[in-house]
Design a protein around this motif. Sequence first.
Motif, mmCIF file in Angstrom:
data_model
loop_
_atom_site.group_PDB
_atom_site.id
_atom_site.type_symbol
_atom_site.label_atom_id
_atom_site.label_comp_id
_atom_site.label_asym_id
_atom_site.label_seq_id
_atom_site.Cartn_x
_atom_site.Cartn_y
_atom_site.Cartn_z
ATOM 1 N N PRO A 18 0.819 -1.212 0.000
ATOM 2 C CA PRO A 18 0.000 0.000 0.000
ATOM 3 C C PRO A 18 0.858 1.269 0.000
ATOM 4 C CG PRO A 18 -0.397 -1.384 1.965
ATOM 5 C CD PRO A 18 0.789 -1.951 1.259
ATOM 6 N N LYS A 19 0.615 2.136 -0.992
ATOM 7 C CA LYS A 19 1.373 3.398 -1.065
ATOM 8 C C LYS A 19 1.085 4.277 0.148
ATOM 9 C CE LYS A 19 0.158 6.529 -4.190
ATOM 10 N NZ LYS A 19 -0.083 7.092 -5.537
ATOM 11 N N ALA A 20 -0.112 4.166 0.704
ATOM 12 C CA ALA A 20 -0.500 5.022 1.837
ATOM 13 C C ALA A 20 0.392 4.813 3.057
ATOM 14 C CB ALA A 20 -1.956 4.757 2.212
ATOM 15 N N LEU A 21 1.075 3.660 3.119
ATOM 16 C CA LEU A 21 1.916 3.378 4.290
ATOM 17 C C LEU A 21 3.397 3.682 4.039
ATOM 18 C CD1 LEU A 21 0.256 0.068 5.587
ATOM 19 C CD2 LEU A 21 -0.355 2.464 6.024
ATOM 20 N N VAL A 22 3.712 4.188 2.848
ATOM 21 C CA VAL A 22 5.088 4.593 2.539
ATOM 22 C C VAL A 22 5.502 5.724 3.487
ATOM 23 C CG1 VAL A 22 6.437 5.851 0.796
ATOM 24 C CG2 VAL A 22 5.065 3.847 0.136
ATOM 25 N N LEU A 23 6.761 5.686 3.939
ATOM 26 C CA LEU A 23 7.217 6.697 4.890
ATOM 27 C C LEU A 23 7.689 7.960 4.178
ATOM 28 C CD1 LEU A 23 9.274 4.507 7.432
ATOM 29 C CD2 LEU A 23 6.837 5.148 7.503
ATOM 30 N N LEU A 24 7.262 9.095 4.704
ATOM 31 C CA LEU A 24 7.746 10.411 4.284
ATOM 32 C C LEU A 24 8.281 11.067 5.551
ATOM 33 C CD1 LEU A 24 7.972 13.051 2.599
ATOM 34 C CD2 LEU A 24 5.544 13.428 3.073
ATOM 35 N N LYS A 27 7.403 9.073 8.599
ATOM 36 C CA LYS A 27 5.996 8.900 8.997
ATOM 37 C C LYS A 27 5.180 8.474 7.779
ATOM 38 C CE LYS A 27 4.213 12.753 10.613
ATOM 39 N NZ LYS A 27 4.198 13.918 11.492
ATOM 40 N N PRO A 28 4.248 7.513 7.950
ATOM 41 C CA PRO A 28 3.450 7.084 6.795
ATOM 42 C C PRO A 28 2.649 8.241 6.195
ATOM 43 C CG PRO A 28 3.160 5.573 8.640
ATOM 44 C CD PRO A 28 3.932 6.756 9.163
ATOM 45 N N LEU A 29 2.496 8.211 4.872
ATOM 46 C CA LEU A 29 1.710 9.251 4.179
ATOM 47 C C LEU A 29 0.353 9.416 4.842
ATOM 48 C CD1 LEU A 29 2.353 8.363 0.401
ATOM 49 C CD2 LEU A 29 3.618 9.956 1.863
ATOM 50 N N LEU A 30 -0.274 8.295 5.181
ATOM 51 C CA LEU A 30 -1.615 8.329 5.765
ATOM 52 C C LEU A 30 -1.639 9.097 7.095
ATOM 53 C CD1 LEU A 30 -4.573 7.380 5.774
ATOM 54 C CD2 LEU A 30 -3.785 5.204 6.754
ATOM 55 N N VAL A 31 -0.596 8.965 7.881
ATOM 56 C CA VAL A 31 -0.552 9.673 9.173
ATOM 57 C C VAL A 31 -0.357 11.179 8.948
ATOM 58 C CG1 VAL A 31 0.663 9.904 11.385
ATOM 59 C CG2 VAL A 31 0.214 7.617 10.423
ATOM 60 N N HIS A 32 0.508 11.539 7.979
ATOM 61 C CA HIS A 32 0.632 12.964 7.621
ATOM 62 C C HIS A 32 -0.742 13.533 7.285
ATOM 63 C CE1 HIS A 32 4.998 13.704 7.233
ATOM 64 N NE2 HIS A 32 5.095 12.438 6.864
ATOM 65 N N VAL A 33 -1.475 12.792 6.454
ATOM 66 C CA VAL A 33 -2.787 13.260 6.000
ATOM 67 C C VAL A 33 -3.730 13.459 7.177
ATOM 68 C CG1 VAL A 33 -4.874 12.435 4.836
ATOM 69 C CG2 VAL A 33 -2.674 12.402 3.641
ATOM 70 N N LEU A 34 -3.814 12.465 8.047
ATOM 71 C CA LEU A 34 -4.769 12.558 9.170
ATOM 72 C C LEU A 34 -4.387 13.697 10.112
ATOM 73 C CD1 LEU A 34 -5.276 8.739 9.762
ATOM 74 C CD2 LEU A 34 -6.943 10.343 8.774
ATOM 75 N N GLU A 35 -3.087 13.904 10.315
ATOM 76 C CA GLU A 35 -2.645 15.012 11.176
ATOM 77 C C GLU A 35 -3.054 16.356 10.585
ATOM 78 O OE1 GLU A 35 1.280 12.931 13.233
ATOM 79 O OE2 GLU A 35 1.577 14.548 11.783
ATOM 80 N N ARG A 36 -2.900 16.499 9.278
ATOM 81 C CA ARG A 36 -3.197 17.781 8.639
ATOM 82 C C ARG A 36 -4.705 18.036 8.553
ATOM 83 N NH1 ARG A 36 1.047 20.305 5.513
ATOM 84 N NH2 ARG A 36 3.005 19.620 6.429
ATOM 85 N N LEU A 37 -5.465 16.974 8.328
ATOM 86 C CA LEU A 37 -6.922 17.148 8.328
ATOM 87 C C LEU A 37 -7.382 17.561 9.726
ATOM 88 C CD1 LEU A 37 -8.175 14.113 6.158
ATOM 89 C CD2 LEU A 37 -7.728 16.477 5.436
#
Length: 222
Positions: A18-24, A27-37
């Motif tokens: 899953p690309k959503a779990l790739v680290l940036l 931190k996984p992309l998905l976690v960045h997204v949830l934090e920003r939302l």
Amino acid sequence: MALVPAAGLGTRFHEGGPKALVLLAGKPLLVHVLERLHASGRVTEAVVAYQPGSEEAFRAVLAAAPLPVRLVSGGVERRDSVVAALEASGAADDALVLVHDAARPLVDPIEVAAVVDAAATHGAAIAGHAMVDTVKRIKGGKVVETVPRIDLLSATTPQVFRAGLLRKAHAKAPEAIVTDDAELVERSGGSVAVVLTSRWNLKITYPEDLTWAEAWLARAGG
Ligand code: CTP
Ligand code: MG
């Protein structure tokens, strides 16, 4: 209520997983997204559509989520994942739902709030930015015409709709191949407002996009 399609394989990014779990930046992309939302002050819960077969990996990552998250199995196409999340959300028809790709980890919380507020007024609103390149329609390797870019928008997410409007739009064209939800609302006659945003709300599509995102985060101080 946020709906986060995160069930894609990322075939243009890598082979499998899953690309959503790739680290940036660790931190996984998905976690960045949830934090920003969450930081937008407009989102208090989310439904994440995960890649079937990867539920445990998603669950582990979501332990770090800053808001309550429900997991739902994603579908074959992005639109199927959005519908699965929408149905799991149980959102009332007049409630606003925000759709945001797990692949857009740099979304600006202030811009998220602006899209939600525009949708509260208009019923539907999307983020996007002006095109910078000259755009040409081509056929068989040759230019057919130059498309005036003044009228064009690079449409992104978040896209925010009244839940009833989004439900009806999906139900009206169940087979349509689309890359965003606004197209379905447009097709069903709905009016969609635009919020112009920064071009930094980039989508992680190819490996080099991660390099751009890392550089942006380093410059912005994390
Ligand atoms: N997505 C989804 N369900 C699918 C396909 C895509 O939830 N069946 C999600 C992706 O996880 C991503 C967003 O839709 O957050 C935008 O899709 P895209 O960037 O195209 O990601 P992928 O489909 O994973 O990548 P690719 O097209 O390269 O395989
Ligand atoms: Mg895709």
